[in-house]
Design a protein around this motif. Sequence first.
Motif, PDB file in Angstrom:
ATOM      1  N   GLY A 153       0.785  -1.237   0.000  1.00 36.35           N
ATOM      2  CA  GLY A 153       0.000   0.000   0.000  1.00 36.35           C
ATOM      3  C   GLY A 153       0.804   1.266   0.000  1.00 36.35           C
ATOM      4  N   ALA A 154       2.128   1.184  -0.211  1.00 37.20           N
ATOM      5  CA  ALA A 154       2.926   2.409  -0.295  1.00 37.20           C
ATOM      6  C   ALA A 154       2.540   3.158  -1.565  1.00 37.20           C
ATOM      7  N   ILE A 155       2.233   4.431  -1.430  1.00 35.06           N
ATOM      8  CA  ILE A 155       1.669   5.178  -2.554  1.00 35.06           C
ATOM      9  C   ILE A 155       2.068   6.636  -2.469  1.00 35.06           C
ATOM     10  N   LEU A 156       2.130   7.281  -3.628  1.00 36.49           N
ATOM     11  CA  LEU A 156       2.409   8.721  -3.725  1.00 36.49           C
ATOM     12  C   LEU A 156       1.179   9.381  -4.320  1.00 36.49           C
ATOM     13  N   ASN A 157       0.524  10.238  -3.540  1.00 34.20           N
ATOM     14  CA  ASN A 157      -0.689  10.945  -3.974  1.00 34.20           C
ATOM     15  C   ASN A 157      -0.353  12.388  -4.326  1.00 34.20           C
ATOM     16  N   VAL A 158      -1.082  12.932  -5.305  1.00 29.64           N
ATOM     17  CA  VAL A 158      -0.919  14.332  -5.702  1.00 29.64           C
ATOM     18  C   VAL A 158      -2.300  14.961  -5.780  1.00 29.64           C
ATOM     19  N   ARG A 159      -2.455  16.114  -5.147  1.00 25.63           N
ATOM     20  CA  ARG A 159      -3.692  16.890  -5.215  1.00 25.63           C
ATOM     21  C   ARG A 159      -3.391  18.251  -5.809  1.00 25.63           C
ATOM     22  N   VAL A 160      -4.360  18.792  -6.534  1.00 22.43           N
ATOM     23  CA  VAL A 160      -4.251  20.108  -7.148  1.00 22.43           C
ATOM     24  C   VAL A 160      -5.402  20.959  -6.645  1.00 22.43           C
ATOM     25  N   ASN A 161      -5.074  22.047  -5.965  1.00 22.04           N
ATOM     26  CA  ASN A 161      -6.078  22.956  -5.410  1.00 22.04           C
ATOM     27  C   ASN A 161      -7.102  22.208  -4.550  1.00 22.04           C
ATOM     28  N   GLY A 162      -6.607  21.226  -3.783  1.00 24.08           N
ATOM     29  CA  GLY A 162      -7.455  20.486  -2.865  1.00 24.08           C
ATOM     30  C   GLY A 162      -8.184  19.308  -3.457  1.00 24.08           C
ATOM     31  N   ALA A 163      -8.137  19.115  -4.773  1.00 25.22           N
ATOM     32  CA  ALA A 163      -8.827  18.001  -5.425  1.00 25.22           C
ATOM     33  C   ALA A 163      -7.831  16.918  -5.798  1.00 25.22           C
ATOM     34  N   ALA A 164      -8.231  15.646  -5.622  1.00 27.83           N
ATOM     35  CA  ALA A 164      -7.357  14.528  -5.972  1.00 27.83           C
ATOM     36  C   ALA A 164      -7.074  14.532  -7.465  1.00 27.83           C
TER      37      ALA A 164
ATOM     38  N   THR B 109      -3.982  12.501  -9.050  1.00 29.07           N
ATOM     39  CA  THR B 109      -3.432  11.230  -9.509  1.00 29.07           C
ATOM     40  C   THR B 109      -2.669  10.590  -8.357  1.00 29.07           C
ATOM     41  N   ALA B 110      -2.232   9.336  -8.581  1.00 32.63           N
ATOM     42  CA  ALA B 110      -1.486   8.605  -7.563  1.00 32.63           C
ATOM     43  C   ALA B 110      -0.542   7.640  -8.262  1.00 32.63           C
ATOM     44  N   MET B 111       0.528   7.274  -7.559  1.00 32.53           N
ATOM     45  CA  MET B 111       1.520   6.330  -8.068  1.00 32.53           C
ATOM     46  C   MET B 111       1.815   5.316  -6.973  1.00 32.53           C
ATOM     47  N   GLU B 112       1.611   4.034  -7.292  1.00 33.22           N
ATOM     48  CA  GLU B 112       1.890   2.982  -6.323  1.00 33.22           C
ATOM     49  C   GLU B 112       3.358   2.603  -6.391  1.00 33.22           C
TER      50      GLU B 112
ATOM     51  N   PRO C 225      -6.233  30.063 -13.605  1.00 31.60           N
ATOM     52  CA  PRO C 225      -5.294  31.190 -13.689  1.00 31.60           C
ATOM     53  C   PRO C 225      -4.853  31.650 -12.300  1.00 31.60           C
ATOM     54  N   GLY C 226      -3.606  32.095 -12.203  1.00 29.96           N
ATOM     55  CA  GLY C 226      -3.076  32.535 -10.930  1.00 29.96           C
ATOM     56  C   GLY C 226      -2.419  31.398 -10.161  1.00 29.96           C
ATOM     57  N   PRO C 227      -2.280  31.531  -8.848  1.00 34.11           N
ATOM     58  CA  PRO C 227      -1.597  30.506  -8.050  1.00 34.11           C
ATOM     59  C   PRO C 227      -2.392  29.206  -7.989  1.00 34.11           C
ATOM     60  N   ASN C 228      -1.681  28.098  -8.158  1.00 35.80           N
ATOM     61  CA  ASN C 228      -2.257  26.763  -8.010  1.00 35.80           C
ATOM     62  C   ASN C 228      -1.391  25.989  -7.019  1.00 35.80           C
ATOM     63  N   VAL C 229      -2.004  25.422  -5.985  1.00 30.76           N
ATOM     64  CA  VAL C 229      -1.286  24.696  -4.946  1.00 30.76           C
ATOM     65  C   VAL C 229      -1.291  23.216  -5.305  1.00 30.76           C
ATOM     66  N   ILE C 230      -0.100  22.640  -5.484  1.00 34.83           N
ATOM     67  CA  ILE C 230       0.075  21.225  -5.775  1.00 34.83           C
ATOM     68  C   ILE C 230       0.613  20.566  -4.508  1.00 34.83           C
ATOM     69  N   GLU C 231      -0.161  19.638  -3.952  1.00 33.99           N
ATOM     70  CA  GLU C 231       0.208  18.948  -2.719  1.00 33.99           C
ATOM     71  C   GLU C 231       0.690  17.540  -3.041  1.00 33.99           C
ATOM     72  N   VAL C 232       1.792  17.158  -2.438  1.00 38.17           N
ATOM     73  CA  VAL C 232       2.368  15.831  -2.609  1.00 38.17           C
ATOM     74  C   VAL C 232       2.275  15.107  -1.271  1.00 38.17           C
ATOM     75  N   GLU C 233       1.687  13.941  -1.272  1.00 39.66           N
ATOM     76  CA  GLU C 233       1.538  13.157  -0.049  1.00 39.66           C
ATOM     77  C   GLU C 233       2.065  11.745  -0.294  1.00 39.66           C
ATOM     78  N   ALA C 234       3.010  11.317   0.522  1.00 43.99           N
ATOM     79  CA  ALA C 234       3.568   9.974   0.436  1.00 43.99           C
ATOM     80  C   ALA C 234       3.123   9.178   1.654  1.00 43.99           C
ATOM     81  N   GLU C 235       2.513   8.016   1.410  1.00 42.61           N
ATOM     82  CA  GLU C 235       2.099   7.114   2.478  1.00 42.61           C
ATOM     83  C   GLU C 235       3.070   5.943   2.521  1.00 42.61           C
ATOM     84  N   LEU C 236       3.683   5.690   3.694  1.00 45.92           N
ATOM     85  CA  LEU C 236       4.733   4.679   3.839  1.00 45.92           C
ATOM     86  C   LEU C 236       4.344   3.694   4.936  1.00 45.92           C
ATOM     87  N   PRO C 237       3.497   2.735   4.646  1.00 42.75           N
ATOM     88  CA  PRO C 237       3.123   1.756   5.682  1.00 42.75           C
ATOM     89  C   PRO C 237       4.281   0.820   5.990  1.00 42.75           C
TER      90      PRO C 237
END
Length: 844
Positions: A420-431, A433-436, A459-471
């Motif tokens: 279940g180790a996975i890398l999640n990416v959200r853009v402006n708070g919305a899911a 994509t993900a990479m297992e 247009p303008g600032p976009n926040v890209i969040e990276v979340e890594a889950e490491l079970p």
Amino acid sequence: MTVLSRTAGRGFWALGLAVWLWAVAAAAPAQALDRRVIPLSNLRDGQPEVTLHGETEAVTLRAFIPPTGPLSSVLLTLTYENGIDILPDKGALAVFINGAAVAELPLSAFKGPVNATITLPASLMRPGENQIVFQTNAQHRAICTVRGTYDLWARVNLAASSLTLVSDGGVPDPDLAMMRQLMMASDRARDPLAILKVGTDVDPDHLGWGAMVAQSYGLLLGDQSPRVIAVPVPPVRLAQAGGPAPASPVSPIDTLPLPGAKNILIGTRDQIAPLLGEARAAAITGPFLAVYPVAGGPTPPGGLPGGSAGGGFVGVASGRTPAEVDLAVMRLADVNRALPTQASVLVADAAPVQSQPPPRPVQAEGRYRLSELGFPTVQHSGYRYTGQFTLTLPTGFAPVSDRAVLFHVDGAFEGNLGPGAILNVRVNGAAATAMEVDKRSSGIIENGEMQLPMALFRPGPNVIEVEAELPPAGGTDCVFAVRRPSFTLLDSSTIEIPGFARLATLPNLATTAQTAYPYGGMAGRDPVEPFDLVVVGKEPAWFGAAWTMAARLAQRSGELLRVVPYTGWDSGPDANALIVGPVAALPQGVFASAPLPADRLAGLLEAGSLIAQASARGEPMAANDRRALVDRLRTAWAGGAARPGGSPRSLAPIVPAADSGAQSRWQRMAEAKDSAAASSGWVPDWARRGMAAVARYVNRWTVVEAPVDVVALTENTETLPEAALLQYKAPGADPLTWTVLTASDSRSMDRAMRALGDGGQWDKLRGGGGLWSSAAPAMAVLEPSHPYQVILNPFDIGNLILILARNLSQRIELLFALLLGTAVVLTVSMRLLLKRGHAERSGS
């Protein structure tokens, strides 16, 4: 005996010297202490708290220290609390100031709020910007998994935390170079900027001058909410101030009660002389700037008895003629050039057109490393990592549905990882994509491609969040969990932006709130088009709201905007316009293409004002009274009446109070900046008009109109709106935009503007309208009822193709009709060609 006499004589002499020194000290005036208390809630908008989640997280606050004397003591007081599942002796809240570690506070099982007092070295603080960083490091006491990290949190109560600075040197007298630092000072961050005017009526000149000063104030504050108020000073108030004779060195402004510490007085010499006094007014022999210290309003919380409130000032921009005041105001508003270290100066180096600041970093098509976006390499040890970076897209960014922004990841997962180790990416708070990650002891990611849908960007600032889950691979006792999994994200990772259409679909308050479009340019890359600033109304609250809006737009644009001020209404603006005024005073022509009818909007805002006013008094309206008010409102709408509970009032035009000479001067000033760019354009006017006609035709077939359900806005009877910000296409053929800010009365507007800034409502603006109340944090969003499109690069063939593809992908029925028509045309053409060939072969 002789020795005893000499000793006694020296003792009496020392005693006499001590008595004399005490008497001199008592006779000398005591030097006032300068104590500045900065509540940490002043350092950010929104809720007065900071919550840090997970195993590690950091939050940075910026504190602006005003000019003070040498500091004698600096004290940081914190109040914080944390969750109950933190492992004792394994958690800490670290505090850094300007990069130096000043404290490491324990995080243990929750027993109540923790109060901490930290004495800081005086040399650590400096005038100007100071960074305060809170960083948590925690571990779960029972669950060493990804799920356990969601139970870890720490919350700093900013309202109960403060930074106190004490100086024994008193308050330094301000000069012009200090004035901007005083405007940014965090100890007065909640004080509005007051723009003073002698007299009760605000004319177009003062509206325009105040708008320029307000914009510079917004640029200085950066990402904090500006608030500007108008303070007319009538002659009777001057007489009540009890000022001395005109020739006295003490002027009436020194004794005038001011609303706060930050004040700007603007006007010609003849207009402001009664407020300055004859001695100070005599120095105005040209474009003039000055700053004078004042008491600065009420003493801030925590002030010492006998100490100084500190930092109060009145800045003056004046001249003998309105043209000279123009030069003084432009020099004061030009934040790219420092002001001189003098208390007053005659401006000799100002012009209506200033050099523009360097353009803000904007990412267009291309590939960008994370290091170019300000994101450094991160090495995280734990079970869940969260980080983010910002991608700023240009004004007019219009995504194409079948394209994606590519995130090429360089990183590594290490340690004994479980499934279940996975890398999640959200853009402006919305899911997005993900990479297992492979289920093995380590996983190296080299140029791993992740597709982020372009539709999630704006247009303008976009926040890209990276979340890594490491079970972890297996259950481990948290006490003995020494080696935990780790994740590394390298700054060599890249973001690749494909081609996108340059198209603005309006109305869109989110685009306006983020980029100031269509009132601002593309962050210094294009000339800023002038727009009309129209205020209909006589009370100061309407002018303060207009100046606050101008400050907000300048913040988002990153540069000064060009305004043409109007007070009152004549035939309507002929450019993009920002219109501010009470809903009952706005003429019917304003609402010709508005999403809400004027009478229904007026009734809705008046009902919301009654509810908000009752809440402001501490006497909330009863539920049955609110329901009865809504029922009367709907009955009035059904019967066609204009207002509930009263006689309908016509929305008639107001005779403009504008001076034609002043208007033409402001028009010349606004257009001077764009004259060079306009003269260098290679596209003739007839081609621009033709392309505009084509754009209107395409817009008619590609946009979807949706009426606004007004009755749905009354479903929640607890929070009927008291103010509205509407955006729509101006009447006429040209694609011009009107944005209207209105309320039922001036008190409602004043409350609403406070909520718009302090309550964080600005970032909630969406679509074609936003309606809100000061009684609740909710924002009612109206979908665009009559959308229209503006092509930013109309003569770029590639851009036109992308726009066509984008519009057709959004209208499937048009795409199907186009394909069907193409098939029919091809079929008929082939049949005619085959028939003609057969006839030729047969000889007929």
